[in-house]
Design a protein around this motif. Structure first.
Motif, mmCIF file in Angstrom:
data_model
loop_
_atom_site.group_PDB
_atom_site.id
_atom_site.type_symbol
_atom_site.label_atom_id
_atom_site.label_comp_id
_atom_site.label_asym_id
_atom_site.label_seq_id
_atom_site.Cartn_x
_atom_site.Cartn_y
_atom_site.Cartn_z
ATOM 1 N N ARG A 1 2.486 1.890 -3.328
ATOM 2 C CA ARG A 1 1.528 2.480 -4.278
ATOM 3 C C ARG A 1 1.392 3.978 -4.042
ATOM 4 N NH1 ARG A 1 -1.371 -2.414 -3.346
ATOM 5 N NH2 ARG A 1 -2.682 -1.383 -1.778
ATOM 6 N N GLU A 2 1.374 4.400 -2.772
ATOM 7 C CA GLU A 2 1.273 5.830 -2.464
ATOM 8 C C GLU A 2 2.495 6.582 -2.983
ATOM 9 O OE1 GLU A 2 -1.353 5.212 1.669
ATOM 10 O OE2 GLU A 2 0.819 5.554 1.760
ATOM 11 N N SER B 1 2.410 8.100 5.406
ATOM 12 C CA SER B 1 2.190 6.687 5.097
ATOM 13 C C SER B 1 2.561 5.870 6.324
ATOM 14 C CB SER B 1 3.056 6.240 3.916
ATOM 15 O OG SER B 1 2.642 6.850 2.712
ATOM 16 N N ARG C 1 0.833 -1.208 0.000
ATOM 17 C CA ARG C 1 0.000 0.000 0.000
ATOM 18 C C ARG C 1 0.866 1.256 0.000
ATOM 19 N NH1 ARG C 1 -2.065 -0.458 4.797
ATOM 20 N NH2 ARG C 1 -0.738 1.128 5.733
ATOM 21 N N ASP D 1 2.380 6.829 -6.815
ATOM 22 C CA ASP D 1 1.508 7.905 -7.298
ATOM 23 C C ASP D 1 2.191 9.265 -7.173
ATOM 24 O OD1 ASP D 1 -0.397 6.007 -7.846
ATOM 25 O OD2 ASP D 1 -1.573 6.370 -6.029
ATOM 26 N N ASP D 2 2.925 9.472 -6.078
ATOM 27 C CA ASP D 2 3.677 10.724 -5.917
ATOM 28 C C ASP D 2 4.731 10.874 -7.010
ATOM 29 O OD1 ASP D 2 2.243 11.345 -3.645
ATOM 30 O OD2 ASP D 2 3.791 10.667 -2.246
ATOM 31 N N ARG E 1 6.701 13.128 1.871
ATOM 32 C CA ARG E 1 5.973 12.043 2.535
ATOM 33 C C ARG E 1 6.733 11.560 3.766
ATOM 34 N NH1 ARG E 1 1.615 9.184 1.515
ATOM 35 N NH2 ARG E 1 1.330 10.255 -0.477
ATOM 36 N N ASP F 1 2.650 14.439 3.691
ATOM 37 C CA ASP F 1 1.678 13.349 3.664
ATOM 38 C C ASP F 1 2.238 12.213 4.519
ATOM 39 O OD1 ASP F 1 -0.118 14.581 1.806
ATOM 40 O OD2 ASP F 1 1.313 14.118 0.213
#
Length: 705
Positions: A292-293, A460, A289, A296-297, A306, A458
């Motif tokens: 994937r984050e 995670s 997961r 996308d960034d 992040r 952000d």
């Protein structure tokens, strides 16, 4: 800073030296304590309150009882000069019709100017029985105020108790604050938008400051409890405005960052195959997961900012390495930074092992790399021959020059703060692209601290334990049980295991009652004859540390006596026993991090926390948290609530902004509200109402990129 013309009313931003009674000399002392303006002085709020509001008849004063407030008329007073040069005694008899009491003041001759016969005054102090020369009740050095001065400030009310500021006595300070508040009535800026005031039911700023210093003076309850419990709406107003200033600075910086361009790092099938070849084990669902984050960034064309956080051993490093491999496949370099050289070396050892055979070229740059090797490394870096450089924050300073920097990874461990991170948002001078930023926390961060430390990032979260990681049962024992611990270590080694013994100090200290690693290693050797004992600590050279760690990892050493240098980055799957000496001297989060050094392989593991004879009941109870839970997020919250943010993270290295009013633990809900409100203000272009900051200390103002 502009100042008001002489004789005009003081403004909040006027220098504190303009305040009546302070003057240039006191102003210089106050400036050294961070008090530069009038508002600075008003924002030094009381740290507690004393309820001196109840006036007791003099006949009800009890010898050796608690301090009380009483009122009466001076029947007589006299100032005595003693044989000791400069030493005076002022005595006064105070009567209220129910009884009388003798007041005695040492070295306060100025009181004699107004404490004359017939003067009515308030007093606050503890009574005692007089000597044979002074029969009856005596109160020595009470706080006193004449009734003629009007509303008393130091007696007869809930009284503010301040932390000391140079040049200001408590009574003088209360008078100055009261006069400033009176002079600023109607003149303090109301900057909060009306919808925020109504939504959160916030009172005006002046009213809130007045109540903060003198509860009950501006319509609030004349009680200390709402301030001590932090439930007063007047306190909430001050906390919210301070947090809002801070979060608005972060939101502005985030908005500027989002307008920047960054390398597009997209993976094709060939790159994905290369990434899979790096993996030493299957990824957890949480790791997939998070990847994937990050993916996308990387694809967005805007700089990633992040925070990657997770529990001990949750697999943060492999996520960072995969990100670096992707950057290298797209022709970009990665800087991986740790807060200390020891941690940088430990990271390099892990990273080099993972990247072996991948075609990605890593290197380590620390202060120990000197002369020709350093020159050659820097030349290779600027030529683009190094894909991943591991080191400290000095990686982004001259003369270190990257050929094409695309990703910055920081093993933050709470030691790079918000302001320091702004220097890490490096641009490629050739393309004006800004590098992506990934910040890794060594342990889980409570949400309230994450909003302050990482409010511009952000987040995670890795919330799954990787395959092969097992819970580590933990016990808390007094250090008199050390012989039993040694027997358990011997049994563990006899069945094929290895053990860590962690102590808090490198050398013995006369001032600190704690075990030192070298001396303790000798005791371990005596207690465990026939076993191979090694020592590792931060004062050893890098080569000596590496030799000791390699010997332990290979099984050549049975027991490793160490300081907290093993806290991060040490991976020995066969290590199955951890004993921590003087565990009361460590924070819970740090102990949890140390516990993560065992339980990494197939062997069942154990942890024993030994406390010394000086450990308090509270300290012992705190250690029991680690017995009850293996969850690092729970441990982090407990550490925060028990020790506060500075101690939980390490005061000098936490990177935490220093707030004047807000408390990151007790006011955590207001930080979340401030973040939401700041985002809305910045998005609508209305955040300028908060300029310039009134509450934030300069060190807490988020620096622009």
């Amino acid at each position: 800073m502009a100042t008001a013309p002489p004789g005009s009313p003081l403004a909040p931003t006027d220098p504190v030296g303009r305040v009546r009674g302070i003057g240039p000399a006191r102003a210089r002392e106050l400036e050294g304590a961070g008090v530069v303006t009038v508002l600075d002085l008003l924002l030094h709020l009381p740290f507690r309150y004393e309820d001196r509001s109840r006036v007791l008849p003099i006949r009800d004063l009890v010898p050796e009882g608690p301090p009380r407030t009483f009122r009466g008329s001076v029947l007589s007073s006299r100032l005595l000069r003693t044989r000791r040069p400069g030493f005076t005694i002022l005595e006064a008899i105070l009567d209220d019709g129910t009884g009388s009491v003798r007041l005695v003041f040492f070295n306060q001759p100025y009181l004699a100017r107004w404490m004359t016969e017939g003067t009515v005054l308030y007093a606050w102090g503890s009574a005692s029985l007089g000597s044979r020369f002074r029969r009856g009740l005596v109160v020595e050095n009470p706080q006193v105020e004449p009734e003629s001065e009007g509303d008393p400030l130091s007696v007869g009310r809930v009284v503010p108790i301040y932390r000391r500021l140079p040049g200001l006595t408590p009574r003088f300070r209360r008078r100055v604050v009261a006069e400033l508040l009176d002079g600023l009535r109607g003149r303090l800026p109301e900057r909060l938008p009306s919808e925020l005031v109504s939504r959160h039911r916030l009172p005006p700023l002046h009213e809130s400051l007045a109540e903060a210093h003198f509860p009950g003076s501006a319509g609030g309850p004349a009680e200390p409890e709402p301030w001590e419990r932090r439930t007063s709406p007047h306190l909430s107003r001050l906390v919210f405005e301070e947090f809002l200033e801070f979060q608005a600075g972060l939101a502005r910086r985030r908005r500027r960052w989002d307008a920047e361009t960054a390398p597009v790092l997209a993976a094709d099938e060939a790159i994905r195959a290369r990434l899979r070849s790096v993996l030493p084990f299957p990824l957890t669902g949480a790791q997939k997961r998070v990847i994937r984050e990050i993916r996308d960034d990387f694809r967005s064309g805007h700089p990633m900012r992040r925070l990657l956080q997770g529990d001990v051993g949750s697999g943060k490093t492999i996520v960072a390495v995969l990100s670096a491999v992707l950057a290298a496949a797209r022709g970009y370099q990665t800087a991986l930074m740790a807060p200390t050289e020891i941690l940088a070396e430990q990271h390099a050892s892990t990273v080099f092992r993972l990247l072996e055979g991948t075609g990605v070229t890593p290197a380590l740059l620390t202060g120990r790399v000197r002369g020709r090797p350093r020159k050659a490394l820097l030349e290779a870096l600027s030529a683009g021959e190094i894909d991943l450089l591991v080191g400290t924050h000095a990686l982004l300073s001259d003369p270190v020059a990257f050929h094409r920097l695309g990703l910055v990874v920081i093993d933050e461990q709470h030691r790079f703060g918000v302001a320091q991170r702004t220097t890490l948002s490096a641009r490629d001078p050739r393309s004006a692209e800004r590098a992506h930023l990934l910040v890794m926390s060594a342990t889980p961060i409570p949400r309230s601290l994450a909003l302050a430390l990482y409010g511009d990032l952000d987040v995670s979260t890795l919330d799954e334990r990787p395959p092969g990681r097992h819970p580590v049962p933990t016990r808390v024992l007094p250090d008199r049980e050390r012989p039993e611990v040694f027997r358990e270590i011997a049994a563990e080694v006899a069945t094929g295991g290895q053990a860590y013994v962690v102590v808090p100090l490198v050398e013995e200290s006369d001032r600190i009652d704690a075990r030192a690693v070298e001396k303790h290693a000798d005791e371990v050797r005596r207690a465990l004859p026939g076993l191979s004992i090694g020592v590792v600590h931060g004062r050893l050279s890098a080569e000596e540390r590496e030799r000791a760690m390699a010997a332990f990892a290979s099984g050549e050493l049975d027991v490793l006596a160490a300081t907290t240098v093993i806290e991060v980055g040490v991976d020995v799957p066969n290590a199955s026993y951890l004993a921590v000496e003087n565990a009361e001297r460590f924070g819970l989060a740090q102990l949890h991090q140390l516990r993560g050094r065992v339980g990494r392989g197939a062997r069942p593991s154990r942890c024993v926390l030994l406390y010394g004879p000086a450990a308090t009941a509270e300290a012992r109870e705190r250690l029991e948290v680690l017995v009850r839970t293996q969850d690092g997020f729970v441990v982090a919250e407990e550490d925060l609530s028990r020790r506060g943010p500075g101690d939980a993270l390490g005061t000098r290295q936490s990177g935490l902004p220093l707030f004047r009013v807000g408390d990151l633990v007790r006011d955590r809900e207001w930080m979340a509200r401030a973040k939401a409100a700041a985002a809305a203000l910045v998005a609508s272009g209305r955040a300028d109402v908060l300029d310039p900051p009134l509450f934030l200390r300069p060190s807490a103002v988020p620096a622009p990129d």
